[in-house]
Design a protein around this motif. Structure first.
Motif, PDB file in Angstrom:
ATOM      1  N   ASN A 169       2.571  -7.393  -0.641  1.00  0.00           N
ATOM      2  CA  ASN A 169       2.229  -7.507   0.848  1.00  0.00           C
ATOM      3  C   ASN A 169       1.834  -8.693   1.410  1.00  0.00           C
ATOM      4  O   ASN A 169       1.147  -9.268   0.511  1.00  0.00           O
TER       5      ASN A 169
ATOM      6  N   SER B 217       4.012  -3.049  -2.016  1.00  0.00           N
ATOM      7  CA  SER B 217       4.838  -1.695  -1.505  1.00  0.00           C
ATOM      8  C   SER B 217       6.213  -1.561  -2.627  1.00  0.00           C
ATOM      9  O   SER B 217       6.665  -2.170  -2.997  1.00  0.00           O
TER      10      SER B 217
ATOM     11  N   ARG C 143       9.840   0.513  -1.938  1.00  0.00           N
ATOM     12  CA  ARG C 143      10.928   1.303  -0.976  1.00  0.00           C
ATOM     13  C   ARG C 143      12.031   2.033  -2.095  1.00  0.00           C
ATOM     14  O   ARG C 143      12.588   1.406  -2.794  1.00  0.00           O
TER      15      ARG C 143
ATOM     16  N   TRP D  77      -1.395   6.383  -4.383  1.00  0.00           N
ATOM     17  CA  TRP D  77      -0.759   5.494  -3.611  1.00  0.00           C
ATOM     18  C   TRP D  77      -1.435   5.655  -2.052  1.00  0.00           C
ATOM     19  O   TRP D  77      -1.673   6.792  -1.936  1.00  0.00           O
TER      20      TRP D  77
ATOM     21  N   GLY E 155      -0.310   4.965   0.903  1.00  0.00           N
ATOM     22  CA  GLY E 155       0.725   5.415   1.882  1.00  0.00           C
ATOM     23  C   GLY E 155       1.857   5.942   1.469  1.00  0.00           C
ATOM     24  O   GLY E 155       2.567   5.206   0.671  1.00  0.00           O
TER      25      GLY E 155
ATOM     26  N   ALA F  11       3.575   0.805   8.596  1.00  0.00           N
ATOM     27  CA  ALA F  11       3.896   0.340   7.480  1.00  0.00           C
ATOM     28  C   ALA F  11       5.117  -0.835   7.482  1.00  0.00           C
ATOM     29  O   ALA F  11       5.419  -1.437   6.268  1.00  0.00           O
TER      30      ALA F  11
ATOM     31  N   THR G 262       6.537  -4.447   7.593  1.00  0.00           N
ATOM     32  CA  THR G 262       6.056  -5.734   7.464  1.00  0.00           C
ATOM     33  C   THR G 262       6.639  -6.945   8.008  1.00  0.00           C
ATOM     34  O   THR G 262       6.225  -8.093   8.009  1.00  0.00           O
TER      35      THR G 262
ATOM     36  N   LYS H 204       8.898   5.054   1.524  1.00  0.00           N
ATOM     37  CA  LYS H 204       8.181   3.564   1.242  1.00  0.00           C
ATOM     38  C   LYS H 204       6.809   4.152   0.943  1.00  0.00           C
ATOM     39  O   LYS H 204       6.051   4.908   1.396  1.00  0.00           O
TER      40      LYS H 204
ATOM     41  N   ILE I 177       2.895   2.628  -0.226  1.00  0.00           N
ATOM     42  CA  ILE I 177       2.126   1.370  -0.170  1.00  0.00           C
ATOM     43  C   ILE I 177       1.003   1.667  -1.092  1.00  0.00           C
ATOM     44  O   ILE I 177       0.390   2.614  -1.174  1.00  0.00           O
TER      45      ILE I 177
ATOM     46  N   ARG J 215      -2.666   0.034  -2.540  1.00  0.00           N
ATOM     47  CA  ARG J 215      -3.805  -1.025  -1.926  1.00  0.00           C
ATOM     48  C   ARG J 215      -4.669  -0.758  -3.213  1.00  0.00           C
ATOM     49  O   ARG J 215      -5.857  -0.245  -3.114  1.00  0.00           O
TER      50      ARG J 215
END
Length: 428
Positions: A253, A321, A323, A357, A359, A378, A380, A405, A407, A409
């Motif tokens: 990210n 992330s 996808r 995850w 997101g 979400a 970018t 998707k 995400i 962190r």
């Protein structure tokens, strides 16, 4: 050809000159002789196809396109009474087998640039890739057999057991030089991209697809490579479809895309070839992206039958992330906020994502509420906001398809490996 054209363009030019000169010898007064053309052609065969058979441009339809050029040039040389070297014959045999091993006949999807090019329309129907696959495997391909007879075979025929030029890695067959791994287990078929960016300094037809995974279940495409679109009609779309963000590998990210794309067929530099590690019951690969190392491992599960994909990203403080781009026509049933059932073309599988995850965004149709949420929380960049979900199943053809998707962190002291699981569904 010179400079950036010294790839499939050069193969095509040499093939054209060889075929024309063999058919009309009087052309010798205007062009090079077969004595000059023949060794140049063999040099390019060995330069552009790897020893394991893969095409170094890292674009699957260009593999077939270049092979077709070479097939006609080889036949013209033989017809002219010349002998093709064992090295060139062996390399073309490897190229034929590679394509037959890594492409899917029922619902083929390419990787890298794909412009659906063919040299001569010897096929009978609209699905020319399928006809070529049947011909290569010595199955029923009446039109190609009529024009070309049976394929040239050196050594063991196709479909007679293990691939000749791939390494066995548990359930996988790895073409280590080309960087493509394939696995067929039960009704599952997987293709994993572990390749360098592309051929020569420009990597003209390569995409940022290292670690991308494509999946088929019972011959139906589930997770797909997004394709190419077109070369010049929409530069922003082409940039998006070639980017790392549209492929399903881990993407750091808040970092600039690397390597940078400088033009329709030009990359600023190359990323390194992914490192592959074989460990018990799984295959793992990692690639360095300008100081950030992304890693993916894939492990088979049997009850129920499926695959666990684990992703991580080192040295990326802001996370990463992934996808998962599904094929057009996929439909979903929400089992929970992290479990879905995907249905497409009469089959069904379940997708589970781990609870760590941060997101989870499933975009089921363009413009729906979930999609709007994704755009605001979400996305970018502008390319993703404009083109997320766009796939290109054929050149100059685009359509929208669902995607998931995820995400990540990572937090200090918390797990930094995030998983997605694909398993067979009872409904299938």
């Amino acid at each position: 050809s010179f400079g950036s054209s010294a790839n499939n363009h050069l193969i095509g030019e040499l093939a054209g000159l060889i075929v024309a000169t063999a058919r009309w010898p009087a052309l010798l007064q205007w062009g090079a002789s077969l004595d000059g053309l023949h060794p140049l052609w063999e040099r390019e065969v060995l330069a552009q196809f790897a020893e394991d058979g893969g095409n170094k441009e890292q674009a699957l339809n260009y593999h077939l396109f270049s092979f077709e050029f070479c097939l006609y040039a080889r036949q013209a040389l033989l017809t002219s009474g010349r002998k093709v070297s064992d090295d060139a014959n062996t390399r073309l045999d490897a190229a034929m087998r590679f394509f037959n091993d890594v492409q899917v006949d029922r619902e083929p999807w390419d990787y890298g640039d794909s412009d659906n090019a063919f040299v001569t329309p010897l096929f009978a129907g609209p699905h020319f890739v399928r006809e070529w696959l049947y011909w290569m495997a010595k199955l029923n391909s009446p039109a190609l057999n009529y024009w070309l007879d049976a394929p040239p075979i050196i050594g063991k025929p196709p479909n007679s057991g293990a691939p000749l030029r791939a390494e066995e890695c548990d359930d996988w067959w790895l073409y280590s030089e080309s960087g493509i791994a394939v696995c067929e287990s039960g009704f599952w078929w997987l293709r994993w991209d572990l390749s360098p960016l592309g051929y020569l300094a420009t990597a003209a037809h390569g995409h940022l697809d290292a670690l991308h995974l494509s999946l088929w279940w019972k011959g139906v495409a589930i997770v797909v490579d997004p394709g190419t679109g077109a070369y010049y009609g929409n530069k922003r779309l082409r940039q998006w479809l070639a980017s790392r963000g549209t492929h399903n590998a881990p993407r750091p990210n808040n970092r600039l895309e690397w390597p940078e794309r400088l033009g329709p067929f030009l990359w600023a530099e190359h990323h390194g070839k992914p490192d592959v590690e074989r460990s018990f019951e799984q295959l793992q690969a990692a690639v360095d992206l300008d100081g950030v190392r992304v890693t993916r491992s894939i492990k088979q599960t049997f009850h129920p039958a499926g695959w666990i994909v684990s992703d991580s990203c080192a040295n990326a403080e802001t996370g990463f992330s992934v996808r998962w781009q599904f094929a057009p026509g996929a439909r979903f049933k929400h089992i929970s906020d992290r479990q879905f059932e995907l249905r497409r073309d009469g089959i069904a599988i379940k997708i589970n994502v781990s609870g760590d995850w941060a997101g989870v965004f499933l975009a089921e149709q363009k413009g729906d509420e979930v999609e709007q949420s994704l755009l605001t929380s979400a996305a970018t960049g502008d390319l993703e906001r404009d083109y997320a979900g766009t796939v290109s199943p054929a050149f100059k053809k685009t359509e929208w398809a669902p995607y998931l998707k995820l995400i990540a962190r990572p937090q200090p002291g918390q797990p930094c490996v995030f998983t997605t699981t694909f398993v067979a569904s009872d409904a299938s």
